[in-house]
Design an enzyme around this catalytic site. Structure first.
Site, PDB file in Angstrom:
ATOM      1  N   GLY A 222       0.814  -1.209   0.000  1.00  0.00           N
ATOM      2  CA  GLY A 222       0.000   0.000   0.000  1.00  0.00           C
ATOM      3  C   GLY A 222       0.845   1.255   0.000  1.00  0.00           C
ATOM      4  O   GLY A 222       1.832   1.369  -0.726  1.00  0.00           O
ATOM      5  N   ALA A 223       0.477   2.194   0.877  1.00  0.00           N
ATOM      6  CA  ALA A 223       1.177   3.476   0.926  1.00  0.00           C
ATOM      7  C   ALA A 223       2.613   3.332   1.404  1.00  0.00           C
ATOM      8  O   ALA A 223       3.425   4.254   1.233  1.00  0.00           O
ATOM      9  CB  ALA A 223       0.419   4.435   1.839  1.00  0.00           C
ATOM     10  N   GLY A 251      -2.366  -1.916  -8.298  1.00  0.00           N
ATOM     11  CA  GLY A 251      -1.534  -3.119  -8.174  1.00  0.00           C
ATOM     12  C   GLY A 251      -1.310  -3.799  -9.508  1.00  0.00           C
ATOM     13  O   GLY A 251      -0.227  -4.339  -9.772  1.00  0.00           O
ATOM     14  N   ASP A 252      -2.324  -3.765 -10.372  1.00  0.00           N
ATOM     15  CA  ASP A 252      -2.191  -4.352 -11.705  1.00  0.00           C
ATOM     16  C   ASP A 252      -1.205  -3.546 -12.546  1.00  0.00           C
ATOM     17  O   ASP A 252      -0.408  -4.108 -13.301  1.00  0.00           O
ATOM     18  CB  ASP A 252      -3.554  -4.393 -12.389  1.00  0.00           C
ATOM     19  CG  ASP A 252      -4.615  -5.025 -11.513  1.00  0.00           C
ATOM     20  OD1 ASP A 252      -4.310  -6.003 -10.821  1.00  0.00           O
ATOM     21  OD2 ASP A 252      -5.758  -4.517 -11.500  1.00  0.00           O
TER      22      ASP A 252
END
Length: 315
Positions: A222-223, A251-252
């Site tokens: 994530g961040a 994410g892709d």
């Protein structure tokens, strides 16, 4: 050429809303309609990067026809597998602070003949592919072992394969030794059966996936950034992000960035993080072009910060 496989694609509608108030009429400030599904998004990101990609996916009904039309309009070659059921439609509600609420439909159930047709279509288009990226949830009708079968067939054809899925499907596929797996923090914690509180916890979990058969693990935190763990070493990377607009498909986009840069090593990790950081600053599931990337905002280090506490620990 990068071949993508999306067993459960979708037609995605993203609405930008000022706030999400349950039980109230919410007026959208913006709307997008995009072809969806993790593998589809990888193809879209690869095409945006100027590389050739072929998307294999089961399509049915009016939503399926629209998915194919939208992909063709983006310069993506589509290898459709006709199915009886209609392709699912998903809804995402994006708020100004980056909060995203998603409603994902289950999708059609594939028959035995449709399941075999999907595998055969992958085999037909795998020739000449530098990578096969298999991504997303499995639709009804496909057993958790389906991805494992696909990994085995890809390796038999001499093609490297990247896998982005979770749960039993991920664990079943590891025995066939996929070249790359890309879990996020939640999926990584689920795979090892324990919480993740630090980057070090994520590193240990990634090493466990490698011990179970994964060649390279790209863990999205994530961040907090991304972690790449493989036989030749481990690297951690993060990027400056000025504002988060939507994390749909980020994410892709990261996986696409990794693969177009070779799929291994710190340069590929830097590409993955640059693509993911660019994606979250774009509306809906828009995939970044080279002009959207900011490589200077990315920091890559072999000194993995094991003690760094995750902003959003996974219980």
């Amino acid at each position: 050429m990068i071949l993508t496989v999306t067993p459960n694609p979708s037609l995605d509608r993203t609405y930008e809303v000022p706030s999400l108030d349950r039980g109230e009429v919410v007026r959208a400030a913006g709307e997008r309609v995009d072809p969806g599904g993790k593998g589809v998004n990888v193809s879209r990101a690869v095409a945006a990067a100027g590389r050739r990609t072929v998307a294999v996916l089961p399509l049915g009904g009016a939503p399926g026809r629209l998915v194919a039309e939208l992909l063709h309009a983006q310069g993506i070659e589509v290898a459709p597998v006709p199915v009886e059921g209609a392709t699912r439609s998903n809804i995402a509600l994006a708020e100004p602070d980056g909060t995203l609420t998603k409603i994902n439909a289950p999708g059609p159930e594939l028959s035995a003949a449709e399941r075999e047709s999907l595998l055969e279509t992958v085999r037909e288009h795998a020739r000449g592919a530098s990578w096969i990226a298999c991504c997303g949830s499995l639709p009804r009708g496909l057993a958790p072992s389906w991805y494992a079968d696909l990994v085995a067939r890809a390796h038999a054809a001499g093609v490297r394969i990247a896998l982005d899925t979770s749960g039993p499907a991920l664990l079943a596929a590891l025995r066939e030794r996929p070249d790359v797996v890309k879990p996020n923090a939640e999926e990584l914690a689920e795979a090892v059966g324990r919480p993740l509180a630090t980057v070090g916890d994520a590193f240990k979990a990634a090493e466990e996936l490698r011990a179970l058969g994964a060649g390279t693990v790209l863990a999205s935190l994530g961040a907090d950034g991304q972690l790449l763990v493989e036989a030749s070493g481990a690297w951690f990377a993060d990027a400056r992000v000025d504002s988060v607009r939507s994390n749909v498909g980020a994410g892709d986009s990261s996986l696409a960035g990794l693969l177009v840069a070779g799929g291994t090593g710190p340069r590929a990790l830097a590409s993955a993080v640059a693509h993911g950081a660019a994606a979250v600053q774009l509306p809906g599931s828009v995939m970044p072009t080279p002009a959207d990337l900011d490589p200077a905002a990315v920091t890559v280090t072999a000194d993995v910060p094991h003690d760094r506490v995750l902003t959003e620990p996974v219980s």
